[in-house]
Enzyme design. Structure first.
Site, short mmCIF file in Angstrom:
data_model
loop_
_atom_site.label_atom_id
_atom_site.label_comp_id
_atom_site.label_asym_id
_atom_site.label_seq_id
_atom_site.Cartn_x
_atom_site.Cartn_y
_atom_site.Cartn_z
N LYS A 75 0.84 -1.19 0.00
CA LYS A 75 0.00 0.00 0.00
C LYS A 75 0.88 1.25 0.00
CE LYS A 75 -3.67 2.14 2.82
NZ LYS A 75 -4.54 1.97 4.01
N SER A 152 -9.00 3.37 3.03
CA SER A 152 -7.95 3.93 2.21
C SER A 152 -7.16 2.88 1.42
CB SER A 152 -6.98 4.73 3.09
OG SER A 152 -6.35 3.90 4.04
N SER A 176 -10.06 1.10 7.11
CA SER A 176 -9.41 1.19 5.81
C SER A 176 -9.02 -0.14 5.17
CB SER A 176 -8.16 2.08 5.91
OG SER A 176 -8.54 3.42 6.06
#
Length: 476
Positions: A75, A152, A176
């Site tokens: 990520k 996210s 997230s």
């Protein structure tokens, strides 16, 4: 290896082929990169792609760990990697380079994961949708390009759902991992606080709210990944639970008794719940009842939810100041108008006015929620809630515009059931147990006591084994 064969297998399935000598890490990497290139125009899920360098690394890779040498994605959250730069989805933080790996990155590589790109995030990972201007706009949901992939960890979820990789790194500071898992129809576990290392460059994220982990298409992949990455880290401020049995072994062993599952049907306060999200909860509860579990109707607790949302915003705003000022000091310049998106820029100004007493009060509010959630677990093994309170957001619906506090209140009305568990530190997961008539995924959340990540994985695996999870491989 052909793409069709690659996407049919989970991470452990690909690792079994590697172990048997039926395929090489380079051949798997070639599949992942082909898919990434084919799907990139639709998904906008990747950044900092290192295709040629990763192919060269895979060609020379010495097979190791549970996953032997399968393609993987990190990520774009700032998790330090010497191979992959990071931007946190922000123009200000663009192209951050690292001289050392984070502990977690080393553990991923020891487990046999080969990262070949970053996955897209909203700016500073502070939204439940991934639409960062730095990334050229929205990361799209594989099931409906007009909707969000979540955030996210939106790029990670989109890439896993589309079959680019079977497992990807994610992090969760307010839902997230679970939000994008719900949006994209995959499995997402938020681990117990302290279970996954955050060092050596930081001790905690967002006042203890944030944890790292993975998203995957199968429960067993997450269980095996957790076996590889979980465990104490010297100097960490939190000590995670210790498990006598490996997570994958627990999943393979299965549940040894029926569970008592508490059901929350209503959101907090005056929030409305979309009928599809309620239907997803009902379907999952009925399925659990058919498996022999005892379903207990429970009242959603009454507390100052709006006060919690404001406290969450205050802690995030303080962290914006910390991160932005450190970056500006490194760059040797002042903040420019184009550096940050509107809501984050407002959050920076808000953060400068967050006093020590306000910050301490926010942390105390989080701790009070931990006490509240412990009381809610009395008499049950697991809590089951809706995931999101509406279908995956349409693109632009949760854009980072307006004031930061107003933006965070909109977020709070979208991901109601998720962020609470970041405050309590408990393990929770989003399960892809329901699909609308229009083939949109709707996740259901299960929550266990702190340190019962194994129970979450066992129940999730039992539900998965019924065959009710619809396939999520490839763009439909």
């Amino acid at each position: 290896m052909q793409n069709q064969e690659y996407v049919k297998l989970d991470g452990l399935g690909l690792a079994a082929l590697l172990r048997a000598g039926e395929v090489t890490p380079k051949e798997l990497m070639e599949c992942a990169i082909r898919l990434a290139r084919e799907l990139a125009p639709t998904l906008n899920a990747l950044s900092y792609e290192q295709y040629e360098a990763s192919l060269a690394l895979a060609r020379e890779w010495s097979q190791r760990g549970t996953f032997r040498g399968i393609p993987f994605l990190l990520k774009d959250s700032g998790l330090a990697s010497t191979r992959l730069a990071s931007s946190l989805g922000s123009a200000l933080f663009n192209d951050m380079r690292y001289t050392h790996n984070a502990t977690l990155v080393d553990r991923f590589e020891t487990a046999g994961f080969i990262p070949f790109a970053r996955t897209t995030v909203p700016e500073l990972c502070m939204a439940p949708t991934t639409e960062a201007l730095r990334n050229g706009g929205a990361t799209r949901n594989p099931w409906d390009p007009g909707r969000s992939a979540g955030g996210s960890s939106g790029g990670a979820a989109a890439a896993v759902a589309a079959g680019i990789v079977p497992v990807a790194h994610g992090s969760d500071g307010g839902g997230s991992i679970r939000i994008p898992a719900s949006c994209c129809g995959i499995f997402g576990l938020k681990a117990s606080r302290g279970l996954v290392p955050m060092g050596p460059f930081r001790g905690e994220g967002w006042g203890g709210l944030a944890v790292d982990g993975v998203l995957s298409r199968t429960v067993r992949d997450t269980a095996a990944a957790m076996d590889a990455i979980a465990g104490a880290e010297a100097g960490a401020p939190y000590v995670g639970p210790v498990f006598e049995t490996k997570f994958l072994a627990s999943v393979e062993e299965g549940l040894t008794r029926p569970l008592r599952i508490g059901l929350w049907r209503k959101p907090f306060g005056d929030l409305a719940l979309a009928p599809e999200c309620l239907a997803g909860l009902e379907v999952t509860a009925k399925l659990c009842a058919s498996l022999g579990h005892d379903i207990v109707e429970m009242e959603t607790p009454s507390f100052d939810y709006d006060g919690f949302v404001d406290a969450h915003a205050e802690v995030l705003a303080a962290n914006i100041v910390l991160s932005v000022d450190a970056r500006l000091k490194l760059l040797g310049r002042s903040l420019r108008e184009e550096d940050l998106e509107p809501a984050i820029r407002d959050g920076y100004e808000m953060g400068k006015s967050v006093s020590a007493s306000v910050y301490a009060a926010a942390i105390n509010r989080f701790h009070a929620i931990g006490r509240l959630m412990d009381a809610c677990m009395h008499g049950v093994d697991v809590l089951m809630t809706p995931g999101l309170v509406q279908l995956p957001a349409r693109l632009g619906e949760l854009a980072m515009t307006g004031s930061f506090s107003g933006f965070r209140r909109r977020v709070g009305r979208y991901s109601t059931f998720f962020a609470l568990i970041n405050a309590s530190g408990q393990p929770a997961a989003s399960l892809p147990t329901y699909w609308t008539a229009d083939r949109l995924p709707v996740g259901t959340q299960i929550i266990a006591r702190l340190g019962r990540d194994d129970l979450i994985l066992q129940l999730a695996a039992q539900i998965e084994a019924t065959g009710t999870w619809q396939p999520t491989l490839g763009i439909p």
